[in-house]
Scaffold this motif. Sequence first.
Motif, PDB file in Angstrom:
ATOM      1  N   THR A 162     -35.777  21.456  -2.770  1.00 49.34           N
ATOM      2  CA  THR A 162     -36.428  22.758  -2.810  1.00 49.34           C
ATOM      3  C   THR A 162     -35.429  23.789  -2.324  1.00 49.34           C
ATOM      4  O   THR A 162     -34.659  23.530  -1.398  1.00 49.34           O
ATOM      5  CB  THR A 162     -37.656  22.757  -1.869  1.00 49.34           C
ATOM      6  OG1 THR A 162     -38.531  21.703  -2.268  1.00 49.34           O
ATOM      7  CG2 THR A 162     -38.399  24.071  -1.922  1.00 49.34           C
ATOM      8  N   THR A 163     -35.446  24.950  -2.928  1.00 51.71           N
ATOM      9  CA  THR A 163     -34.518  26.006  -2.556  1.00 51.71           C
ATOM     10  C   THR A 163     -35.204  26.981  -1.607  1.00 51.71           C
ATOM     11  O   THR A 163     -36.344  27.377  -1.837  1.00 51.71           O
ATOM     12  CB  THR A 163     -34.039  26.759  -3.809  1.00 51.71           C
ATOM     13  OG1 THR A 163     -33.443  25.821  -4.700  1.00 51.71           O
ATOM     14  CG2 THR A 163     -33.034  27.835  -3.454  1.00 51.71           C
ATOM     15  N   PHE A 164     -34.498  27.334  -0.527  1.00 54.56           N
ATOM     16  CA  PHE A 164     -34.973  28.321   0.437  1.00 54.56           C
ATOM     17  C   PHE A 164     -33.979  29.473   0.472  1.00 54.56           C
ATOM     18  O   PHE A 164     -32.781  29.269   0.347  1.00 54.56           O
ATOM     19  CB  PHE A 164     -35.031  27.724   1.862  1.00 54.56           C
ATOM     20  CG  PHE A 164     -36.179  26.814   2.088  1.00 54.56           C
ATOM     21  CD1 PHE A 164     -37.380  27.308   2.585  1.00 54.56           C
ATOM     22  CD2 PHE A 164     -36.070  25.463   1.829  1.00 54.56           C
ATOM     23  CE1 PHE A 164     -38.444  26.456   2.806  1.00 54.56           C
ATOM     24  CE2 PHE A 164     -37.124  24.610   2.054  1.00 54.56           C
ATOM     25  CZ  PHE A 164     -38.318  25.109   2.544  1.00 54.56           C
ATOM     26  N   THR A 165     -34.475  30.665   0.715  1.00 51.35           N
ATOM     27  CA  THR A 165     -33.612  31.815   0.939  1.00 51.35           C
ATOM     28  C   THR A 165     -33.749  32.191   2.403  1.00 51.35           C
ATOM     29  O   THR A 165     -34.860  32.358   2.904  1.00 51.35           O
ATOM     30  CB  THR A 165     -34.028  32.998   0.053  1.00 51.35           C
ATOM     31  OG1 THR A 165     -33.969  32.575  -1.310  1.00 51.35           O
ATOM     32  CG2 THR A 165     -33.114  34.183   0.265  1.00 51.35           C
ATOM     33  N   VAL A 166     -32.614  32.298   3.090  1.00 49.48           N
ATOM     34  CA  VAL A 166     -32.626  32.583   4.521  1.00 49.48           C
ATOM     35  C   VAL A 166     -31.747  33.788   4.791  1.00 49.48           C
ATOM     36  O   VAL A 166     -30.646  33.893   4.257  1.00 49.48           O
ATOM     37  CB  VAL A 166     -32.094  31.363   5.325  1.00 49.48           C
ATOM     38  CG1 VAL A 166     -32.089  31.650   6.807  1.00 49.48           C
ATOM     39  CG2 VAL A 166     -32.913  30.130   5.015  1.00 49.48           C
ATOM     40  N   SER A 167     -32.224  34.691   5.636  1.00 49.04           N
ATOM     41  CA  SER A 167     -31.424  35.852   6.047  1.00 49.04           C
ATOM     42  C   SER A 167     -30.732  35.529   7.355  1.00 49.04           C
ATOM     43  O   SER A 167     -31.349  34.998   8.280  1.00 49.04           O
ATOM     44  CB  SER A 167     -32.322  37.076   6.242  1.00 49.04           C
ATOM     45  OG  SER A 167     -32.957  37.387   5.031  1.00 49.04           O
ATOM     46  N   LEU A 168     -29.432  35.841   7.435  1.00 49.47           N
ATOM     47  CA  LEU A 168     -28.652  35.587   8.640  1.00 49.47           C
ATOM     48  C   LEU A 168     -27.927  36.853   9.061  1.00 49.47           C
ATOM     49  O   LEU A 168     -27.527  37.652   8.221  1.00 49.47           O
ATOM     50  CB  LEU A 168     -27.600  34.500   8.376  1.00 49.47           C
ATOM     51  CG  LEU A 168     -28.084  33.129   7.944  1.00 49.47           C
ATOM     52  CD1 LEU A 168     -26.895  32.254   7.578  1.00 49.47           C
ATOM     53  CD2 LEU A 168     -28.892  32.492   9.042  1.00 49.47           C
ATOM     54  N   PRO A 169     -27.708  37.004  10.360  1.00 46.74           N
ATOM     55  CA  PRO A 169     -26.876  38.119  10.804  1.00 46.74           C
ATOM     56  C   PRO A 169     -25.453  37.917  10.276  1.00 46.74           C
ATOM     57  O   PRO A 169     -25.011  36.776  10.101  1.00 46.74           O
ATOM     58  CB  PRO A 169     -26.905  38.019  12.329  1.00 46.74           C
ATOM     59  CG  PRO A 169     -27.936  37.010  12.675  1.00 46.74           C
ATOM     60  CD  PRO A 169     -28.225  36.211  11.462  1.00 46.74           C
ATOM     61  N   PRO A 170     -24.729  38.994  10.033  1.00 39.82           N
ATOM     62  CA  PRO A 170     -23.373  38.883   9.479  1.00 39.82           C
ATOM     63  C   PRO A 170     -22.453  37.974  10.298  1.00 39.82           C
ATOM     64  O   PRO A 170     -21.676  37.192   9.736  1.00 39.82           O
ATOM     65  CB  PRO A 170     -22.862  40.320   9.467  1.00 39.82           C
ATOM     66  CG  PRO A 170     -24.084  41.161   9.425  1.00 39.82           C
ATOM     67  CD  PRO A 170     -25.134  40.399  10.169  1.00 39.82           C
ATOM     68  N   ALA A 171     -22.543  38.034  11.615  1.00 40.64           N
ATOM     69  CA  ALA A 171     -21.665  37.205  12.455  1.00 40.64           C
ATOM     70  C   ALA A 171     -21.938  35.719  12.233  1.00 40.64           C
ATOM     71  O   ALA A 171     -21.010  34.906  12.162  1.00 40.64           O
ATOM     72  CB  ALA A 171     -21.852  37.563  13.928  1.00 40.64           C
ATOM     73  N   MET A 172     -23.215  35.353  12.099  1.00 35.52           N
ATOM     74  CA  MET A 172     -23.556  33.949  11.873  1.00 35.52           C
ATOM     75  C   MET A 172     -23.099  33.505  10.478  1.00 35.52           C
ATOM     76  O   MET A 172     -22.606  32.389  10.308  1.00 35.52           O
ATOM     77  CB  MET A 172     -25.053  33.725  12.025  1.00 35.52           C
ATOM     78  CG  MET A 172     -25.458  32.257  11.980  1.00 35.52           C
ATOM     79  SD  MET A 172     -27.228  32.009  12.181  1.00 35.52           S
ATOM     80  CE  MET A 172     -27.388  32.297  13.929  1.00 35.52           C
ATOM     81  N   ALA A 173     -23.222  34.378   9.501  1.00 32.88           N
ATOM     82  CA  ALA A 173     -22.772  34.060   8.147  1.00 32.88           C
ATOM     83  C   ALA A 173     -21.260  33.806   8.140  1.00 32.88           C
ATOM     84  O   ALA A 173     -20.783  32.876   7.476  1.00 32.88           O
ATOM     85  CB  ALA A 173     -23.130  35.194   7.196  1.00 32.88           C
ATOM     86  N   LYS A 174     -20.501  34.602   8.923  1.00 30.95           N
ATOM     87  CA  LYS A 174     -19.051  34.397   9.002  1.00 30.95           C
ATOM     88  C   LYS A 174     -18.725  33.064   9.659  1.00 30.95           C
ATOM     89  O   LYS A 174     -17.804  32.362   9.247  1.00 30.95           O
ATOM     90  CB  LYS A 174     -18.389  35.538   9.781  1.00 30.95           C
ATOM     91  CG  LYS A 174     -18.310  36.825   9.000  1.00 30.95           C
ATOM     92  CD  LYS A 174     -17.649  37.920   9.804  1.00 30.95           C
ATOM     93  CE  LYS A 174     -17.669  39.232   9.033  1.00 30.95           C
ATOM     94  NZ  LYS A 174     -17.111  40.343   9.804  1.00 30.95           N
ATOM     95  N   GLU A 175     -19.501  32.695  10.696  1.00 37.58           N
ATOM     96  CA  GLU A 175     -19.284  31.398  11.347  1.00 37.58           C
ATOM     97  C   GLU A 175     -19.518  30.252  10.370  1.00 37.58           C
ATOM     98  O   GLU A 175     -18.774  29.276  10.357  1.00 37.58           O
ATOM     99  CB  GLU A 175     -20.226  31.233  12.549  1.00 37.58           C
ATOM    100  CG  GLU A 175     -19.827  32.022  13.769  1.00 37.58           C
ATOM    101  CD  GLU A 175     -20.750  31.735  14.934  1.00 37.58           C
ATOM    102  OE1 GLU A 175     -20.890  30.554  15.311  1.00 37.58           O
ATOM    103  OE2 GLU A 175     -21.325  32.698  15.469  1.00 37.58           O
ATOM    104  N   ILE A 176     -20.555  30.391   9.551  1.00 35.07           N
ATOM    105  CA  ILE A 176     -20.843  29.349   8.558  1.00 35.07           C
ATOM    106  C   ILE A 176     -19.712  29.262   7.552  1.00 35.07           C
ATOM    107  O   ILE A 176     -19.266  28.166   7.194  1.00 35.07           O
ATOM    108  CB  ILE A 176     -22.199  29.621   7.866  1.00 35.07           C
ATOM    109  CG1 ILE A 176     -23.331  29.381   8.877  1.00 35.07           C
ATOM    110  CG2 ILE A 176     -22.376  28.734   6.643  1.00 35.07           C
ATOM    111  CD1 ILE A 176     -24.698  29.755   8.379  1.00 35.07           C
ATOM    112  N   GLU A 177     -19.200  30.395   7.109  1.00 35.41           N
ATOM    113  CA  GLU A 177     -18.083  30.405   6.163  1.00 35.41           C
ATOM    114  C   GLU A 177     -16.850  29.722   6.762  1.00 35.41           C
ATOM    115  O   GLU A 177     -16.173  28.944   6.104  1.00 35.41           O
ATOM    116  CB  GLU A 177     -17.743  31.840   5.732  1.00 35.41           C
ATOM    117  CG  GLU A 177     -18.831  32.543   4.949  1.00 35.41           C
ATOM    118  CD  GLU A 177     -19.151  31.870   3.618  1.00 35.41           C
ATOM    119  OE1 GLU A 177     -18.218  31.370   2.946  1.00 35.41           O
ATOM    120  OE2 GLU A 177     -20.349  31.844   3.265  1.00 35.41           O
TER     121      GLU A 177
END
Length: 94
Positions: A5-20
């Motif tokens: 199943t696909t979920f869409t999640v909103s993240l703060p920019p800093a957390m998105a950079k950490e994931i990248e």
Amino acid sequence: MRESTTFTVSLPPAMAKEIERAMKAEHRTRSELVREALRVYLSARLIPEELPSPAEARAYRSGMAAYRRGDSMMLQEYVDGMDRRPRRPRKKVS
């Protein structure tokens, strides 16, 4: 038929950079990282809370009562009051 199943999640920019950064460092996809993070989170939540045994609970209550009465000392006080006789040197074995 699709097995996920696909979920869409909103993240703060800093957390998105950490994931990248983690994606690049571990050579993994974003989905793999998020799946693992959720697995760890959910498994930690499912571990039942460990309750003390009746003996441990009694010992804790006894210790807290002694503390409230003032029957306690600081660690340094305990260490300072220890017997500090010098050790006798051992005989050398040849």
